[in-house]
Design a protein around this motif. Structure first.
Motif, short mmCIF file in Angstrom:
data_model
loop_
_atom_site.label_atom_id
_atom_site.label_comp_id
_atom_site.label_asym_id
_atom_site.label_seq_id
_atom_site.Cartn_x
_atom_site.Cartn_y
_atom_site.Cartn_z
N VAL A 104 0.84 -1.20 0.00
CA VAL A 104 0.00 0.00 0.00
C VAL A 104 0.87 1.25 0.00
N ILE A 105 1.90 1.25 0.83
CA ILE A 105 2.78 2.42 0.93
C ILE A 105 3.54 2.62 -0.39
N GLN A 106 3.99 1.52 -0.96
CA GLN A 106 4.73 1.61 -2.23
C GLN A 106 3.83 2.16 -3.35
N ALA A 107 2.55 1.85 -3.27
CA ALA A 107 1.61 2.31 -4.31
C ALA A 107 1.19 3.76 -4.08
N GLY A 108 1.66 4.36 -3.00
CA GLY A 108 1.31 5.76 -2.74
C GLY A 108 0.23 5.95 -1.70
N GLY A 109 -0.22 4.85 -1.10
CA GLY A 109 -1.27 4.95 -0.09
C GLY A 109 -0.73 5.17 1.30
N VAL A 110 -1.64 5.36 2.21
CA VAL A 110 -1.28 5.58 3.61
C VAL A 110 -1.91 4.49 4.45
N VAL A 111 -1.10 3.86 5.26
CA VAL A 111 -1.62 2.81 6.14
C VAL A 111 -2.02 3.45 7.46
N ALA A 112 -3.30 3.45 7.72
CA ALA A 112 -3.78 4.11 8.94
C ALA A 112 -4.50 3.10 9.82
N GLU A 113 -4.53 3.43 11.09
CA GLU A 113 -5.26 2.58 12.03
C GLU A 113 -6.75 2.69 11.76
N ASP A 114 -7.46 1.62 12.00
CA ASP A 114 -8.91 1.62 11.90
C ASP A 114 -9.48 2.57 12.94
N GLU A 115 -10.43 3.42 12.52
CA GLU A 115 -10.97 4.42 13.45
C GLU A 115 -11.99 3.85 14.42
N GLN A 116 -12.28 2.58 14.28
CA GLN A 116 -13.29 2.02 15.18
C GLN A 116 -12.77 2.01 16.62
N PRO A 117 -13.65 2.33 17.56
CA PRO A 117 -13.20 2.35 18.95
C PRO A 117 -12.70 0.99 19.39
N ALA A 118 -11.60 1.01 20.17
CA ALA A 118 -11.01 -0.25 20.61
C ALA A 118 -11.98 -1.03 21.52
N ASP A 119 -12.68 -0.26 22.39
CA ASP A 119 -13.62 -0.94 23.28
C ASP A 119 -15.01 -0.96 22.63
N SER A 120 -15.14 -1.83 21.64
CA SER A 120 -16.40 -1.91 20.89
C SER A 120 -17.55 -2.25 21.83
N PRO A 121 -18.65 -1.51 21.73
CA PRO A 121 -19.78 -1.78 22.63
C PRO A 121 -20.32 -3.20 22.45
N ALA A 122 -20.95 -3.70 23.50
CA ALA A 122 -21.56 -5.04 23.41
C ALA A 122 -22.95 -4.88 22.82
N TRP A 123 -23.02 -4.98 21.50
CA TRP A 123 -24.30 -4.78 20.82
C TRP A 123 -25.25 -5.92 21.17
N SER A 124 -26.49 -5.57 21.44
CA SER A 124 -27.44 -6.63 21.77
C SER A 124 -28.47 -6.86 20.66
N GLY A 125 -28.81 -5.84 19.93
CA GLY A 125 -29.79 -6.01 18.87
C GLY A 125 -29.58 -4.99 17.77
N GLY A 126 -30.39 -5.07 16.73
CA GLY A 126 -30.21 -4.11 15.67
C GLY A 126 -31.26 -4.19 14.59
N LEU A 127 -31.20 -3.19 13.74
CA LEU A 127 -32.13 -3.07 12.61
C LEU A 127 -31.30 -2.90 11.35
N GLU A 128 -31.57 -3.73 10.36
CA GLU A 128 -30.81 -3.68 9.10
C GLU A 128 -31.79 -3.41 7.97
N ILE A 129 -31.57 -2.36 7.24
CA ILE A 129 -32.40 -2.09 6.06
C ILE A 129 -31.48 -2.11 4.84
N ARG A 130 -31.76 -3.00 3.93
CA ARG A 130 -31.02 -3.06 2.67
C ARG A 130 -31.95 -2.55 1.59
N SER A 131 -31.61 -1.44 1.01
CA SER A 131 -32.49 -0.88 -0.01
C SER A 131 -31.67 -0.29 -1.14
N CYS A 132 -31.74 -0.93 -2.28
CA CYS A 132 -31.05 -0.40 -3.46
C CYS A 132 -31.72 0.90 -3.89
N ARG A 133 -32.95 1.08 -3.48
CA ARG A 133 -33.70 2.26 -3.88
C ARG A 133 -33.34 3.45 -2.98
#
Lengths: 435, 140
Positions: free
Chosen positions: A274-303
């Motif tokens: 990645v570096i040789q190709a001109g890119g930058v290797v960066a740390e993932d911005e996701q928080p290290a202490d990821s919350p304990a997710w219990s549920g969720g809602l997923e909507i997939r809509s191409c529209r």
């Protein structure tokens, strides 16, 4: 092997015989209406795929049959396989280009992104330039990807029409290729969907610009990422490595290895690339202490665009597949708990509603126990796991889901409430399941 | 060792280490689909080695005919939404439930166990499938 052969025997043999007969009878003009009927109505995936391939290879010859079909049964009855096959074909007839443009511009057409991709692939159609610019603002991440794809594939000699001139910095006038690269980088910068960011970065790399390849590194790093029960991180990481290989890079699949030592070495090799190709290797911005997710809602809509929302038991919300710090929101614990406890009892358990083709809404919330002051035992709210096609959400479930937006609004999360309100109506029951 | 015991020992030695009735081998779509499938090609050994073995694989259920309700046949795919394009044949496991035991479609990720069959299945020249499974168990 069990009943597969028996099951295949009648429909598959008849269909295959039909397709085979079409192949053998080369001198006669195939009945494209019949081939299209197979592409749409065969119960077998592979038969539909074979028929759509035949239609795609026919190009302009088959288009009158497609237009008749649209008129008779409606555009949205056309299968993805057909649109995809036509979009990926080599055909460039005027009739096909007109059809692809008509599909790409139709906001209500399920497969408009595939059609726009077909225009992007052809890459030599000046009149599509503004179409790609518009698509960069589309709520569907697939359309935004194709917007970048299309601009990057337009030949450098192409000049924008007068009406678009203000959007081009004067210094770029003599280098549309540079302008398109800049447009792609800016579109990626504004993008918040990790799937789209990855694909835009790879498209830029394909166009000779490796500056955004850090997205590939991030995708590889997220190989174990889950969205509730969906291992989306593995899907994206495998795609990233495969695409790099397809684009001529070496094989970095070691970066995804289950063997830790191998993964560390593969990750280092990918970072160096990645570096040789001109890119930058960066740390993932996701928080290290990821919350304990219990549920969720997923909507997939191409529209209307996808929406991923997760919550914790203490009222934290996470927006998107990989929420960064800005995507972590909060509502009062009691407000969210109260909403979750109102889920309709008759909808407990797991089930699928309607005919799922592409778009869907999915709610996944496990059973919860709460102390009941007046009883000896905890009050148990049963878990719910439902997936509904457009127009097929049962009324009690739809009514409950609709009450989430006001909860968000009352607790200062209006933008999310608006996004939810914009997407839910597609799934509210009309008595017919469909896409 | 008696003659009968020697025959039995020899017969056992000839059995494959991982028979179709042993513990299921866990495989994933990353491995099943990491090659560009071309009709008539020799499939890579890392997929053919699972032929006729009992395997376990996770994915999303989709009805092949797009219908709803219980079914004895379904496709196991890698992504719940097909919007990214038509799956390639090496991205689909065609699953069959035991005869007379239809299953409800499940809304999320499932892990399916059963006997796995690898190879092009053709009818009159049309390749219908590469991966098939006789399902014995579905876990949500």
């Amino acid at each position: 092997m069990k009943a597969f052969s028996i099951r295949l025997a009648v429909p598959a043999l008849l269909t295959a015989a039909f397709l085979g007969a079409q192949e053998d009878a080369a001198p006669a003009e195939p009945d494209w209406d019949e081939v299209l009927a197979q592409a749409v109505d065969s119960p077998r995936f592979a038969i539909r795929r074979a028929a759509t391939g035949k239609l795609a290879r026919a190009g302009a010859e088959a288009i009158p049959a497609i237009l008749r079909f649209e008129k008779d049964r409606g555009r949205n009855e056309l299968p993805l396989e057909l649109v995809d096959a036509l979009a990926r074909s080599d055909a460039r007839s005027a009739e096909l280009m007109t059809l692809l443009r008509s599909w790409a511009d139709d906001r209500e057409f399920y497969w408009r992104a595939q059609a726009l991709g077909g225009l992007a692939r052809r890459g030599d159609a000046p009149s599509d330039g503004s179409r790609f610019l518009t698509a960069a603002e589309d709520p569907s991440h697939l359309m935004r990807i194709e917007a970048v794809h299309g601009r990057l594939r337009i030949a450098p000699g192409f000049r924008l029409p007068e009406s678009e001139q203000p959007q081009i910095p004067p210094t770029m006038h003599n280098s549309l290729a540079d302008w398109n690269l800049d447009f792609a980088r800016r579109t990626l910068e504004a993008e918040d969907d990790p799937r789209a960011r990855l694909r835009m970065a790879l498209l830029l790399y394909a166009a000779g610009d490796g500056s955004q390849l850090g997205e590939v590194f991030v995708a590889a790093d997220r190989v174990d990422a889950m969205w509730l029960d969906d291992p989306w991180g593995a899907r994206e990481a495998v795609f990233a490595v495969r695409e790099l290989r397809r684009l001529g890079a070496e094989d970095f699949s070691a970066a995804l290895s289950k063997d830790l030592e191998e993964r560390i070495q593969g990750r280092a090799a990918l970072a160096a690339f990645v570096i040789q190709a001109g890119g930058v290797v960066a740390e993932d911005e996701q928080p290290a202490d990821s919350p304990a997710w219990s549920g969720g809602l997923e909507i997939r809509s191409c529209r209307n665009g996808d929406l991923y929302l997760r919550w914790t038991d203490d009222g934290r919300l996470g927006l998107g597949l990989a929420p960064g710090p800005a995507d972590l929101l909060r509502v009062p614990t009691e407000a969210l708990r109260s909403w979750r406890n109102q889920r309709p009892a008759e909808m407990a358990g797991s089930a699928v509603h309607g005919r799922l083709i592409c778009d869907f809404v999915r709610i996944l919330d496990p059973a919860s126990n709460e102390p009941d002051g007046e009883a000896d035992e905890d009050r148990v709210t049963p878990g719910i796991h439902r997936k509904c096609a457009p127009g097929a959400t049962p009324e009690p479930l739809a009514d409950w889901l609709k009450t989430l937006a006001p909860v968000l609004e009352e607790n200062d999360v209006e933008p999310l409430a608006d996004r939810l309100r914009a997407r839910l109506p597609q799934f509210v029951s009309t008595g017919q399941g469909g896409n | 060792m008696s003659a009968a015991a020697k025959i039995l020992a020899a017969a056992l030695a000839l059995l494959p280490l991982n028979s179709s009735h042993g513990d299921p081998e866990e495989i994933d779509f990353a491995s099943l689909s990491d090659f560009d499938y071309v009709e008539g090609m020799t499939l890579p050994s890392h997929v053919t080695q699972h032929n006729r073995k009992t395997i376990k694989v996770s994915g999303f259920m989709a009805r092949e005919d797009g219908g709803s309700g219980p079914t004895e046949y379904f496709m196991l795919i890698n992504d719940a939404c097909g919007c990214n394009g038509t799956p390639f044949l090496n991205e689909v496991v065609f699953c069959a439930m035991p005869a007379g035991e239809p299953t409800e479609m499940k809304p999320g990720t499932v892990t399916v166990t059963g006997q796995f069959f690898v190879g092009e299945e053709r009818d009159n020249g049309v390749v219908l499938s590469l991966y098939r499974m006789d399902v014995t168990d579905i876990e949500e």
